[in-house]
Design a protein around this motif. Structure first.
Motif, mmCIF file in Angstrom:
data_model
loop_
_atom_site.group_PDB
_atom_site.id
_atom_site.type_symbol
_atom_site.label_atom_id
_atom_site.label_comp_id
_atom_site.label_asym_id
_atom_site.label_seq_id
_atom_site.Cartn_x
_atom_site.Cartn_y
_atom_site.Cartn_z
ATOM 1 N N ASN A 69 0.742 -1.252 0.029
ATOM 2 C CA ASN A 69 0.090 0.004 0.184
ATOM 3 C C ASN A 69 0.940 1.215 -0.027
ATOM 4 O O ASN A 69 0.448 2.279 -0.659
ATOM 5 N N ILE A 155 -6.159 5.189 -1.561
ATOM 6 C CA ILE A 155 -7.308 4.723 -0.875
ATOM 7 C C ILE A 155 -8.201 3.974 -1.201
ATOM 8 O O ILE A 155 -8.720 3.039 -0.491
ATOM 9 N N LEU A 156 -8.430 3.926 -2.548
ATOM 10 C CA LEU A 156 -9.509 3.131 -3.157
ATOM 11 C C LEU A 156 -8.985 1.718 -3.342
ATOM 12 O O LEU A 156 -9.679 0.783 -2.925
ATOM 13 N N ALA A 159 -8.850 0.270 0.014
ATOM 14 C CA ALA A 159 -10.162 -0.491 0.525
ATOM 15 C C ALA A 159 -10.611 -1.857 -0.282
ATOM 16 O O ALA A 159 -11.104 -2.685 0.317
ATOM 17 N N TYR A 160 -10.293 -1.777 -1.699
ATOM 18 C CA TYR A 160 -10.462 -2.727 -2.401
ATOM 19 C C TYR A 160 -9.655 -4.101 -1.717
ATOM 20 O O TYR A 160 -10.234 -5.065 -1.725
ATOM 21 N N ARG A 161 -8.701 -4.041 -1.336
ATOM 22 C CA ARG A 161 -7.879 -4.833 -0.829
ATOM 23 C C ARG A 161 -8.318 -5.304 0.336
ATOM 24 O O ARG A 161 -8.194 -6.611 0.803
ATOM 25 N N ARG A 162 -8.876 -4.487 1.134
ATOM 26 C CA ARG A 162 -9.752 -4.895 2.549
ATOM 27 C C ARG A 162 -11.066 -5.615 2.211
ATOM 28 O O ARG A 162 -11.858 -6.118 3.114
ATOM 29 N N TRP A 164 -13.537 -3.912 0.572
ATOM 30 C CA TRP A 164 -14.401 -3.149 0.671
ATOM 31 C C TRP A 164 -15.094 -2.484 -0.465
ATOM 32 O O TRP A 164 -15.531 -1.437 -0.557
ATOM 33 N N VAL A 168 -17.161 1.142 -1.206
ATOM 34 C CA VAL A 168 -16.580 2.296 -2.074
ATOM 35 C C VAL A 168 -17.580 2.563 -3.260
ATOM 36 O O VAL A 168 -17.857 3.755 -3.348
ATOM 37 N N SER A 171 -20.698 4.297 -1.835
ATOM 38 C CA SER A 171 -20.352 5.810 -1.797
ATOM 39 C C SER A 171 -20.221 6.456 -2.996
ATOM 40 O O SER A 171 -20.771 7.676 -3.065
#
Length: 515
Positions: A69, A155-156, A159-162, A164, A168, A171
């Motif tokens: 990251n 940030i995107l 979030a994808y890796r988590r 989420w 995203v 939102s």
């Protein structure tokens, strides 16, 4: 993810289309060529495609598994910094060019200032706010969007890796849905008194294109994205075909015309129909690439597509440099050939990029910018305007206004409407309203004793004698028409686009649009 040659060709094609449209728009011309360059496939254009492809590639390239990251943040922000530097160079060249025109070619400056209103009204604050990406002059709006989205990219992907991604995307959809309520008034309130051009595109709406495409790029890079379906392909094809038929007027009997479609496919706010239209075409193109990877590959387009940042920056500067020359020639038969000559120049930055490996970035920029400005200056001098006679108001503050109309196609009378600063363009003017013959309009109509002030002109050809501009069932005018300043039209113009100062611009030539 391996490089996809077809995407390079598609990016190259999008750059070609954008360049053609911008050359016509900035020079106030129009051509049958625009039938093929202005949204030929439906309710979307090249800018949307460019952001979509950029988002997909960003999501795929910066989500490679070996990048942590922190590493992807460093690379993405480094890319944003590179784009920012190109944007600053473009701004500087355009602003310097405008200053040169003001000093040495004032008539050229007059036609350019329509696109640089903030620079005219408040030069220093305009320069500073442009550098801060707040002020966005015409045609200098896409790179600031890309910079902001690249800063957001780490940030995107994190979030994808988590896991989420759904959150995203939801939102992003919510922000898009609310974007129409986030108006320019917010920025203007924060910067009272500043002369601002906040840009044509709403960044809160257009983020959905980039974020959605980045999510697809991320999923594609993971290798387990099972996106293809025959039934989905059929559905996408049918949807694309229906919108295409509506776009070209096949459902007029049901009241579906361009006016209705534009309301659903608003470009600045990225209307839902525009989103749907580009989504189905993106899916269909992806399906073609999946089954026939080389079908959409065209090497000349791939050549410029591989260097899209350099080519895009070049095109932004080039259209401003060539605008005075093209404006002066827009009524001549060779106007379209000059547009194509300018278009051909976008292969120059790609060539410089590929053949200047031994040169520093600063030297490459200097070489490209210096060449472009030299050519622009030479052509603008060769094809310079014939300066209009200077008009000075008399002691009573009155001066004559002379209006010519060009590109008239029919024989009907020309209705000339001159609006005052406080008038409504959709109503009757308070200054002047009268019909003239074609020969009078072509030779020039002189209206005496117009007070010093700001005015706007609307003219149309009343071929059917109904005392108004007639529109067809598709919502487009069937009679020739035009406005002062000859703005590029993507809908009814605003008063700011067509307003001029009198007697500073007491000689007006209006070029008719004929659909």
């Amino acid at each position: 993810m391996k490089r996809i040659p077809a995407l390079d060709s598609i990016r190259g094609l999008l750059l070609v289309i954008m360049t053609i449209n911008h050359l016509f728009w900035i020079s106030g011309g129009n051509s049958i060529i625009q039938m093929f360059s202005l949204q030929p496939l439906g309710q979307f254009g090249a800018a949307e495609g460019f952001i979509l492809v950029s988002g997909f590639l960003a999501g795929a390239i910066y989500s490679r598994p070996h990048l942590s990251n922190s590493e992807l943040r460093s690379k993405a922000w480094s890319r944003a910094w590179s784009i920012y530097k190109y944007h600053i160079v473009c701004l500087l060249i355009v602003f310097v060019w405008f200053a040169l025109c003001v000093t040495y070619m004032p008539t050229s400056a007059e036609m350019l200032e329509v696109n640089l209103t903030s620079l005219v009204d408040a030069p220093w604050s305009s320069v500073l706010l442009s550098a801060a990406l707040v002020n966005k002059p015409s045609y200098l709006e896409i790179l600031p969007l890309y910079i902001m989205y690249m800063l957001l990219l780490p940030i995107l992907i994190a979030a994808y890796r988590r896991g989420w991604m759904a959150m995203v995307l939801l939102s992003s959809v919510v922000v898009w849905a609310m974007s129409g309520h986030i108006t320019d008034a917010v920025i203007i309130h924060l910067l009272p008194g500043a002369a601002l051009q906040t840009g044509y595109f709403d960044p809160f709406a257009w983020q959905l294109l980039f974020i959605g495409a980045s999510a697809v790029g991320y999923a594609a890079n993971k290798g387990n994205f099972n996106w293809y379906s025959k039934w989905l392909t059929v559905a996408a094809g049918v949807t694309a075909a229906v919108i295409l038929l509506m776009h070209h007027g096949f459902f007029l009997q049901w009241g579906i015309h361009q006016g209705v479609l534009y309301g659903l496919a608003d470009k600045p706010e990225l209307g839902w129909l525009r989103l749907l239209n580009i989504a189905v075409w993106a899916y269909l193109i992806a399906a073609v690439i999946k089954h026939r990877p080389n079908l959409l590959v065209f090497k000349p387009l791939s050549y410029i597509g591989r260097h899209s940042l350099q080519v895009f920056a070049w095109h932004t500067v080039m259209i401003y440099l060539m605008a005075p020359m093209l404006w002066a020639q827009r009524f001549n038969a060779h106007y379209e050939w000059l547009v194509f000559v300018c278009l051909a120049s976008i292969w120059i930055p790609a060539w410089i990029r590929e053949h200047s490996g031994g040169l520093s970035q600063l030297k490459r920029w200097s070489l490209g910018a210096g060449s472009a400005m030299t050519v622009g200056l030479m052509l603008s001098v060769v094809f310079r305007f014939e300066p209009a006679p200077q008009v000075v108001a008399n002691t009573d503050g009155l001066a004559p206004l002379t209006i010519k109309v060009a590109n008239i196609k029919g024989d009907g009378p020309i209705i000339l409407l001159v609006y005052g600063e406080g008038d409504n363009l959709n109503g009757m003017p308070s200054i002047h309203a009268q019909g003239y013959s074609v020969s009078q309009a072509t030779a020039g109509i002189r209206i005496d004793a117009i007070p010093v002030g700001k005015y706007a002109i609307f003219a149309y050809q009343d071929n059917d004698g109904n005392q108004r501009l007639t529109s067809g069932s598709n919502g487009l005018p069937t009679e020739g028409f035009g406005y002062s300043n000859n703005p590029a039209l993507q809908g009814p113009p605003s008063m700011e686009q067509v307003q001029f100062s009198h007697p500073d611009k007491a000689h007006q030539t209006i070029q008719f649009w004929n659909f």
